[in-house]
Scaffold this active site. Structure first.
Site, mmCIF file in Angstrom:
data_model
loop_
_atom_site.group_PDB
_atom_site.id
_atom_site.type_symbol
_atom_site.label_atom_id
_atom_site.label_comp_id
_atom_site.label_asym_id
_atom_site.label_seq_id
_atom_site.Cartn_x
_atom_site.Cartn_y
_atom_site.Cartn_z
ATOM 1 N NE ARG A 120 -3.979 -2.093 2.063
ATOM 2 C CZ ARG A 120 -3.791 -3.216 2.763
ATOM 3 N NH1 ARG A 120 -2.768 -3.312 3.584
ATOM 4 N NH2 ARG A 120 -4.634 -4.208 2.641
ATOM 5 C CE LYS A 142 -1.582 13.148 -15.166
ATOM 6 N NZ LYS A 142 -1.965 13.525 -16.546
ATOM 7 C CD GLU A 184 5.938 15.115 -23.346
ATOM 8 O OE1 GLU A 184 5.180 16.054 -23.050
ATOM 9 O OE2 GLU A 184 5.523 13.949 -23.534
ATOM 10 C CE LYS A 220 4.250 16.987 -14.844
ATOM 11 N NZ LYS A 220 4.397 15.707 -15.494
ATOM 12 C CD GLU A 230 -5.047 15.203 -16.133
ATOM 13 O OE1 GLU A 230 -3.845 14.937 -16.005
ATOM 14 O OE2 GLU A 230 -5.771 14.683 -16.990
ATOM 15 N NE ARG A 234 -0.445 16.433 -13.619
ATOM 16 C CZ ARG A 234 0.273 15.714 -12.757
ATOM 17 N NH1 ARG A 234 -0.025 15.739 -11.489
ATOM 18 N NH2 ARG A 234 1.282 14.973 -13.184
ATOM 19 C CG ASN A 238 -3.265 15.439 -20.486
ATOM 20 O OD1 ASN A 238 -2.218 14.916 -20.116
ATOM 21 N ND2 ASN A 238 -4.351 15.456 -19.736
ATOM 22 C CG HIS A 241 -0.009 13.997 -24.043
ATOM 23 N ND1 HIS A 241 0.642 15.172 -24.339
ATOM 24 C CD2 HIS A 241 0.876 13.246 -23.337
ATOM 25 C CE1 HIS A 241 1.862 15.136 -23.819
ATOM 26 N NE2 HIS A 241 2.033 13.976 -23.209
ATOM 27 C CG HIS A 245 -2.033 8.843 -25.217
ATOM 28 N ND1 HIS A 245 -2.632 9.150 -24.019
ATOM 29 C CD2 HIS A 245 -0.705 9.000 -25.007
ATOM 30 C CE1 HIS A 245 -1.704 9.477 -23.135
ATOM 31 N NE2 HIS A 245 -0.531 9.405 -23.713
ATOM 32 C CG HIS A 257 4.940 9.561 -24.902
ATOM 33 N ND1 HIS A 257 3.589 9.378 -24.710
ATOM 34 C CD2 HIS A 257 5.233 10.746 -24.310
ATOM 35 C CE1 HIS A 257 3.099 10.385 -24.024
ATOM 36 N NE2 HIS A 257 4.079 11.236 -23.766
HETATM 37 P P1 NAD Z 1 11.940 5.137 -22.196
HETATM 38 O O1 NAD Z 1 11.948 5.104 -20.726
HETATM 39 O O2 NAD Z 1 11.508 3.890 -22.891
HETATM 40 O O3 NAD Z 1 13.392 5.524 -22.709
HETATM 41 C C1 NAD Z 1 13.634 5.551 -24.099
HETATM 42 C C2 NAD Z 1 14.830 4.677 -24.491
HETATM 43 O O4 NAD Z 1 16.017 5.329 -24.084
HETATM 44 C C3 NAD Z 1 14.852 3.310 -23.835
HETATM 45 O O5 NAD Z 1 15.225 2.361 -24.783
HETATM 46 C C4 NAD Z 1 15.924 3.437 -22.757
HETATM 47 O O6 NAD Z 1 16.583 2.216 -22.511
HETATM 48 C C5 NAD Z 1 16.859 4.430 -23.367
HETATM 49 N N1 NAD Z 1 17.604 5.266 -22.412
HETATM 50 C C6 NAD Z 1 17.091 5.914 -21.351
HETATM 51 N N2 NAD Z 1 18.021 6.697 -20.792
HETATM 52 C C7 NAD Z 1 19.154 6.503 -21.489
HETATM 53 C C8 NAD Z 1 20.455 7.057 -21.413
HETATM 54 N N3 NAD Z 1 20.751 8.029 -20.537
HETATM 55 N N4 NAD Z 1 21.369 6.650 -22.302
HETATM 56 C C9 NAD Z 1 21.057 5.724 -23.245
HETATM 57 N N5 NAD Z 1 19.853 5.184 -23.401
HETATM 58 C C10 NAD Z 1 18.900 5.586 -22.529
HETATM 59 O O7 NAD Z 1 11.021 6.302 -22.768
HETATM 60 P P2 NAD Z 1 10.851 7.847 -22.419
HETATM 61 O O8 NAD Z 1 10.760 8.516 -23.730
HETATM 62 O O9 NAD Z 1 11.831 8.329 -21.423
HETATM 63 O O10 NAD Z 1 9.424 7.879 -21.702
HETATM 64 C C11 NAD Z 1 8.250 7.551 -22.388
HETATM 65 C C12 NAD Z 1 7.222 7.099 -21.374
HETATM 66 O O11 NAD Z 1 6.959 8.136 -20.446
HETATM 67 C C13 NAD Z 1 5.886 6.710 -21.999
HETATM 68 O O12 NAD Z 1 5.452 5.490 -21.464
HETATM 69 C C14 NAD Z 1 4.946 7.838 -21.555
HETATM 70 O O13 NAD Z 1 3.614 7.410 -21.438
HETATM 71 C C15 NAD Z 1 5.556 8.216 -20.235
HETATM 72 N N6 NAD Z 1 5.235 9.584 -19.786
HETATM 73 C C16 NAD Z 1 4.780 9.726 -18.517
HETATM 74 C C17 NAD Z 1 4.505 10.991 -18.037
HETATM 75 C C18 NAD Z 1 4.061 11.170 -16.613
HETATM 76 O O14 NAD Z 1 3.683 12.279 -16.234
HETATM 77 N N7 NAD Z 1 4.114 10.140 -15.801
HETATM 78 C C19 NAD Z 1 4.703 12.113 -18.846
HETATM 79 C C20 NAD Z 1 5.183 11.925 -20.139
HETATM 80 C C21 NAD Z 1 5.456 10.648 -20.607
HETATM 81 N N1 GLY Z 2 2.420 14.585 -18.548
HETATM 82 C C1 GLY Z 2 1.149 15.064 -18.132
HETATM 83 C C2 GLY Z 2 1.029 15.283 -16.672
HETATM 84 O O1 GLY Z 2 1.936 15.052 -15.913
HETATM 85 O O2 GLY Z 2 0.002 15.699 -16.232
#
Ligand code: NAD
Ligand code: GLY
Length: 351
Positions: A120, A142, A184, A220, A230, A234, A238, A241, A245, A257
């Site tokens: 939890r 998030k 972003e 942010k 949100e 907030r 998006n 997005h 998506h 993404h």
């Molecule tokens: P990711 O975590 O898959 O990283 C992209 C690639 O880069 C991967 O193959 C990883 O192994 C590689 N990598 C990461 N850091 C590295 C480094 N320093 N050197 C070499 N390789 C490296 O993808 P991302 O683009 O970081 O994130 C996308 C995800 O984030 C999606 O799932 C999206 O939905 C999510 N997201 C979440 C929020 C939120 O608020 N929680 C906001 C935006 C996006």
């Molecule tokens: N990436 C959208 C949010 O954090 O609300």
């Protein structure tokens, strides 16, 4: 090192600097007594930075274990989520221990959701290693995994204890993954800050990385502090997005993404102008900025395909959908449109 303070349901600092990863254990020790710590990371990131972080934690008195999963969006799943929880059970992790998310947005979302659910809720920290994770996913709480029916459909709002963004880690990031983060970055300018957009037009993100990361985190933070869960403002984050998506879903996650968000912002800007929701076609200003940063601005899917994919988006209430559209260069607004009008909106955005 720069610090941005977030004041959400939990208050915490986002540390932004260059070259401090080897001392991250000492930084974490400032806010958490040494304990067992599960480092969650994908195979690529762990291969480059895992040992450095593990050694640093050990040096500071923590007892670290690593859970390493295959890189890529496919791993942001209930299956890997359960594997992390079982791993924690196997290592006798208790509620006073720690999860350390080391990697990009996939790792942060997955590890954060596991931290929210294990017993939890256990503490977790974020060590983002992609530009996207530094400016967006590691901040604001998030967390989520994907379901077969859509992206991020299962998750929780769960804030970290702290975020440690070491910009030096971006040096090993493949160019196209860096570009994804730029989508972003540009998104923040489009939503709230025309001055920042002008800065991005005239300067390179890579050459000003610490300044850019800090500004995005501040933007942010300001939104999250006012509307953590949100209910309203907030939703602005998006921008791009909902359609983004849909692009990801249509491509079976082969369009990453950040690229999908870039395409989504263009379609939303054009669609908004052509359906009378925006006073100008801001895609004309947005397009060169995205292209300069190596991002795609169009996709191969039809309005019908994108509409069908967007219908499963969680931002939809029963018969309306929240769309974020520009009202001036550097300011967006929320428009709730009937679901029945979405296909036409996308169609006009694709013209
Ligand atoms: P990711 O975590 O898959 O990283 C992209 C690639 O880069 C991967 O193959 C990883 O192994 C590689 N990598 C990461 N850091 C590295 C480094 N320093 N050197 C070499 N390789 C490296 O993808 P991302 O683009 O970081 O994130 C996308 C995800 O984030 C999606 O799932 C999206 O939905 C999510 N997201 C979440 C929020 C939120 O608020 N929680 C906001 C935006 C996006
Ligand atoms: N990436 C959208 C949010 O954090 O609300």
């Amino acid at each position: 090192m720069e610090t941005v303070r977030v004041s959400a349901s939990r208050e915490y600092d986002v540390f932004i600097g260059t070259g401090f990863l080897g001392d991250v254990g000492e930084k974490i020790k400032e806010i958490k007594k040494p304990c067992r710590a599960v480092i969650v990371s994908d195979d690529t990131v762990y291969g480059i930075y895992g040992e450095k972080v593990k050694k640093s934690l050990e040096k500071s008195g923590f007892a670290p274990f690593e859970f390493v999963f295959p890189h890529g969006e496919e791993s942001k799943s209930l299956k890997v989520f359960e594997e992390i929880l079982n791993f924690c059970v196997g290592k006798s992790i208790t509620r006073t221990d720690l999860i350390v998310a080391l990697g990009g947005g996939v790792t942060g979302d997955l590890a954060g959701f596991a931290a929210s659910a294990y017993l939890r809720g256990v503490d977790f920290v974020q060590i983002p290693t992609t530009l996207l994770a530094m400016v967006d996913s590691s901040v604001g709480g998030k967390t989520a995994v994907n379901l077969s029916s859509g992206k991020n459909l299962c998750g929780a709002f769960y804030q970290p204890l702290a975020v440690y963004a070491d910009c030096e880690t971006l040096e090993t990031l493949p160019g196209e993954v860096f570009s994804e983060g730029c989508a972003e970055v540009i998104k923040y300018g489009m939503i709230t800050d025309g001055g920042f957009l002008r800065f991005l037009e005239n300067n390179s993100i890579a050459e000003n990385i610490q300044k850019v990361v800090k500004r995005c985190v501040e933007l942010k933070r300001d939104v999250v502090d006012r509307d953590e869960f949100e209910h309203g403002e907030r939703k602005l984050l998006n921008f791009g997005h909902t359609i983004g998506h849909a692009v990801e879903k249509c491509s079976n996650l082969s369009v990453p993404h950040g690229d999908a968000v870039a395409i989504g912002m263009v379609i939303a800007s054009k669609g908004a102008y052509r359906t009378g929701l925006s006073p100008e076609d801001f895609s004309e200003l947005l397009l060169p900025l995205l292209m300069k940063n190596g991002l795609p601005v169009s996709c191969e899917y039809t309005a019908k395909q994108l509409y069908a994919a967007a219908l499963s988006d969680k931002k939809r209430s029963l018969d309306s959908i929240s769309l974020i559209v520009p009202e001036k260069y550097g300011r967006c607004k929320i428009e709730n449109i009937p679901v029945s009008k979405l296909e036409n909106f996308i169609e006009r955005g694709l013209e």
